[in-house]
Design a protein around this motif. Structure first.
Motif, PDB file in Angstrom:
ATOM      1  N   TYR A  73       0.850  -1.189   0.000  1.00 10.17           N
ATOM      2  CA  TYR A  73       0.000   0.000   0.000  1.00 10.17           C
ATOM      3  C   TYR A  73       0.885   1.238   0.000  1.00 10.17           C
ATOM      4  CZ  TYR A  73      -3.806  -3.127   1.245  1.00 10.17           C
ATOM      5  OH  TYR A  73      -4.730  -4.142   1.238  1.00 10.17           O
ATOM      6  N   SER A 112      -4.446   6.889  -2.102  1.00  7.53           N
ATOM      7  CA  SER A 112      -3.653   5.676  -1.897  1.00  7.53           C
ATOM      8  C   SER A 112      -3.701   4.788  -3.136  1.00  7.53           C
ATOM      9  CB  SER A 112      -4.147   4.904  -0.673  1.00  7.53           C
ATOM     10  OG  SER A 112      -5.458   4.457  -0.890  1.00  7.53           O
ATOM     11  N   ALA A 114      -2.912   0.399  -4.146  1.00  4.89           N
ATOM     12  CA  ALA A 114      -2.581  -0.954  -3.671  1.00  4.89           C
ATOM     13  C   ALA A 114      -2.007  -1.760  -4.832  1.00  4.89           C
ATOM     14  CB  ALA A 114      -3.815  -1.637  -3.114  1.00  4.89           C
TER      15      ALA A 114
END
Length: 145
Positions: A73, A112, A114
């Motif tokens: 992440y 963010s 991932a």
């Protein structure tokens, strides 16, 4: 049977030759990979990376790299505009160059991203290099999946 000085020297030479041939054999069995395919090209670009790292140290925002459930992440905090961020994420696996990965940096609404690496486990070096408002930034972190 008494060993003369000449016999002892011959035994030492033969033992040394056997040792050297066995070391040659074992070294040829090992997998020797370069750190990266374009090592010298990347080495020349090191100064730009160093400047981008210094920019990151002085930035008003932060980038956090962490892992959970075999997923990497990348989380930004303090960005003014997530759409102004353009860059890439590099997953470098030192022990297997076939598992190195390069991803485009795509942030979601929560600032963010991932990434699930192809490799199942092991040590990785995650590098995040991006540009925003005409400045280059770089950060990296070693992780273990």
């Amino acid at each position: 049977m008494k060993l003369h000085f000449g016999h002892k020297i011959a035994i030492v030479y033969v033992a040394f030759m056997i040792f050297m041939l066995s070391m040659l054999y074992f070294s040829m069995q090992m997998d020797h990979e370069l750190v990266t395919d374009e090592y010298y090209t990347k080495e020349l670009a090191f100064q730009g990376k160093k400047d981008a790292w210094h920019n990151m140290q002085a930035a008003s925002f932060s980038v956090d790299i962490r892992t959970a459930d075999k997923v990497v992440y990348i989380e930004f905090s303090g960005l003014s505009d997530i759409y102004a961020v353009v860059g890439e994420v590099t997953l470098y696996k030192p022990d297997n160059a076939d598992l190195d990965e390069l991803h485009e940096l795509k942030l979601d609404a929560s600032e963010s991203m991932a990434i699930a690496p192809r490799g199942e486990h092991g040590r990785y070096k995650v590098g995040v290099r991006f540009s925003m408002d005409g400045e280059d930034y770089y950060t990296e972190k070693e992780i273990v999946l």
